[in-house]
Write a protein that holds these residues in place. Structure first.
Motif, short mmCIF file in Angstrom:
data_model
loop_
_atom_site.label_atom_id
_atom_site.label_comp_id
_atom_site.label_asym_id
_atom_site.label_seq_id
_atom_site.Cartn_x
_atom_site.Cartn_y
_atom_site.Cartn_z
N ALA A 86 0.84 -1.21 0.00
CA ALA A 86 0.00 0.00 0.00
C ALA A 86 0.87 1.25 0.00
O ALA A 86 0.61 2.21 -0.74
N LEU A 87 1.93 1.25 0.81
CA LEU A 87 2.85 2.40 0.83
C LEU A 87 3.61 2.53 -0.49
O LEU A 87 3.87 3.64 -0.96
N VAL A 88 3.94 1.40 -1.10
CA VAL A 88 4.61 1.44 -2.42
C VAL A 88 3.69 2.06 -3.46
O VAL A 88 4.13 2.86 -4.29
N VAL A 89 2.42 1.72 -3.42
CA VAL A 89 1.45 2.31 -4.36
C VAL A 89 1.37 3.82 -4.16
O VAL A 89 1.36 4.59 -5.13
N VAL A 90 1.38 4.27 -2.90
CA VAL A 90 1.38 5.71 -2.62
C VAL A 90 2.66 6.35 -3.16
O VAL A 90 2.64 7.43 -3.75
N ILE A 92 4.51 5.29 -5.67
CA ILE A 92 4.39 5.34 -7.13
C ILE A 92 3.51 6.52 -7.54
O ILE A 92 3.83 7.26 -8.48
N GLY A 93 2.41 6.72 -6.81
CA GLY A 93 1.55 7.88 -7.08
C GLY A 93 2.28 9.19 -6.87
O GLY A 93 2.12 10.13 -7.66
N TYR A 94 3.09 9.28 -5.83
CA TYR A 94 3.90 10.47 -5.57
C TYR A 94 4.83 10.74 -6.76
O TYR A 94 4.96 11.87 -7.22
N HIS A 95 5.48 9.67 -7.24
CA HIS A 95 6.40 9.83 -8.37
C HIS A 95 5.66 10.34 -9.61
O HIS A 95 6.14 11.21 -10.33
N HIS A 96 4.49 9.79 -9.87
CA HIS A 96 3.71 10.25 -11.02
C HIS A 96 3.21 11.69 -10.81
O HIS A 96 3.10 12.45 -11.78
N MET A 97 2.91 12.03 -9.57
CA MET A 97 2.54 13.41 -9.27
C MET A 97 3.70 14.36 -9.60
O MET A 97 3.48 15.46 -10.10
N CYS A 98 4.91 13.91 -9.34
CA CYS A 98 6.09 14.70 -9.72
C CYS A 98 6.12 14.92 -11.23
O CYS A 98 6.50 16.00 -11.70
N GLY A 99 5.71 13.92 -11.99
CA GLY A 99 5.64 14.07 -13.44
C GLY A 99 4.64 15.15 -13.83
O GLY A 99 4.89 15.94 -14.74
N GLY A 100 3.50 15.18 -13.15
CA GLY A 100 2.50 16.22 -13.41
C GLY A 100 3.01 17.60 -13.04
O GLY A 100 2.77 18.58 -13.75
N ILE A 101 3.72 17.70 -11.92
CA ILE A 101 4.30 18.97 -11.50
C ILE A 101 5.33 19.43 -12.52
O ILE A 101 5.39 20.62 -12.88
N LEU A 102 6.13 18.51 -13.01
CA LEU A 102 7.13 18.83 -14.03
C LEU A 102 6.46 19.41 -15.27
O LEU A 102 6.93 20.41 -15.83
N VAL A 125 10.40 10.61 2.15
CA VAL A 125 11.25 10.14 3.24
C VAL A 125 10.41 9.34 4.25
O VAL A 125 10.81 8.25 4.68
N PHE A 126 9.25 9.87 4.59
CA PHE A 126 8.38 9.18 5.54
C PHE A 126 7.79 7.90 4.95
O PHE A 126 7.64 6.89 5.65
N LEU A 127 7.47 7.93 3.66
CA LEU A 127 6.99 6.72 3.00
C LEU A 127 8.06 5.63 3.02
O LEU A 127 7.79 4.48 3.35
N MET A 128 9.29 6.02 2.68
CA MET A 128 10.39 5.06 2.66
C MET A 128 10.67 4.52 4.05
O MET A 128 10.93 3.33 4.23
N LEU A 129 10.60 5.38 5.07
CA LEU A 129 10.80 4.93 6.44
C LEU A 129 9.75 3.89 6.81
O LEU A 129 10.07 2.83 7.39
N GLY A 130 8.50 4.15 6.47
CA GLY A 130 7.44 3.18 6.75
C GLY A 130 7.67 1.86 6.05
O GLY A 130 7.49 0.79 6.64
N ILE A 131 8.09 1.92 4.81
CA ILE A 131 8.34 0.70 4.04
C ILE A 131 9.48 -0.10 4.66
O ILE A 131 9.37 -1.31 4.87
N VAL A 132 10.57 0.57 5.00
CA VAL A 132 11.71 -0.13 5.59
C VAL A 132 11.35 -0.74 6.93
O VAL A 132 11.70 -1.89 7.22
N LEU A 133 10.62 0.01 7.76
CA LEU A 133 10.21 -0.52 9.07
C LEU A 133 9.32 -1.75 8.91
O LEU A 133 9.47 -2.74 9.64
#
Length: 140
Positions: A86-90, A92-102, A125-133
């Protein structure tokens, strides 16, 4: 042995993808502050290249991750893995949002301040922390 090779490749591609996800919004901070047209064009070129490159890295990270899940769990995934995905999907959405911002920056249509992008920059950073934990602790 195959599992370990796939795991190593997954970790490599995740690290490389995260480097792009962490740095791209920093370019947005600079773009939001920049007034010189030539500097803005250089930053846009950097952002375009980084977005495209990190997009491909994300594809390989996801493919190797999916194969890991298949090898390790098949159809019976533990609860922590559902939360991680679920966090990975978020992410991925963040990354695609960056594409829209670009795209908005490319059109000269950005309405957000550099302060907004500084906060936006911290979200992965917080998403990655959650994933690693979740992966390391496996709380459920």
């Amino acid at each position: 042995m195959l599992y370990l090779w796939i795991k190593a490749l997954h970790i490599f591609f995740v690290i490389a993808w995260m480097a792009g996800v962490f740095y791209l919004p920093r370019i947005f901070v600079n773009l939001a502050m920049e007034t010189d047209r030539n500097a803005s064009e250089r930053l846009l070129l950097m952002a375009r290249k980084l977005y495209r490159f990190s997009l491909w890295l994300s594809v390989f990270a996801v493919l190797f991750g999916a194969y890991l899940i298949y090898l390790a769990y098949g159809a019976h995934m533990p609860g922590w893995l559902h939360a991680k995905l679920a966090l990975v999907v978020v992410l991925i959405g963040y990354h695609h949002m960056c594409g829209g911002i670009l795209k908005r920056f490319e059109r000269g249509d950005n309405k957000r301040s550099h302060k907004w992008f500084r906060v936006f920059n911290e979200l992965p950073v917080f998403l990655m922390l959650g994933i690693v934990l979740l992966v390391v602790v496996k709380p459920f």
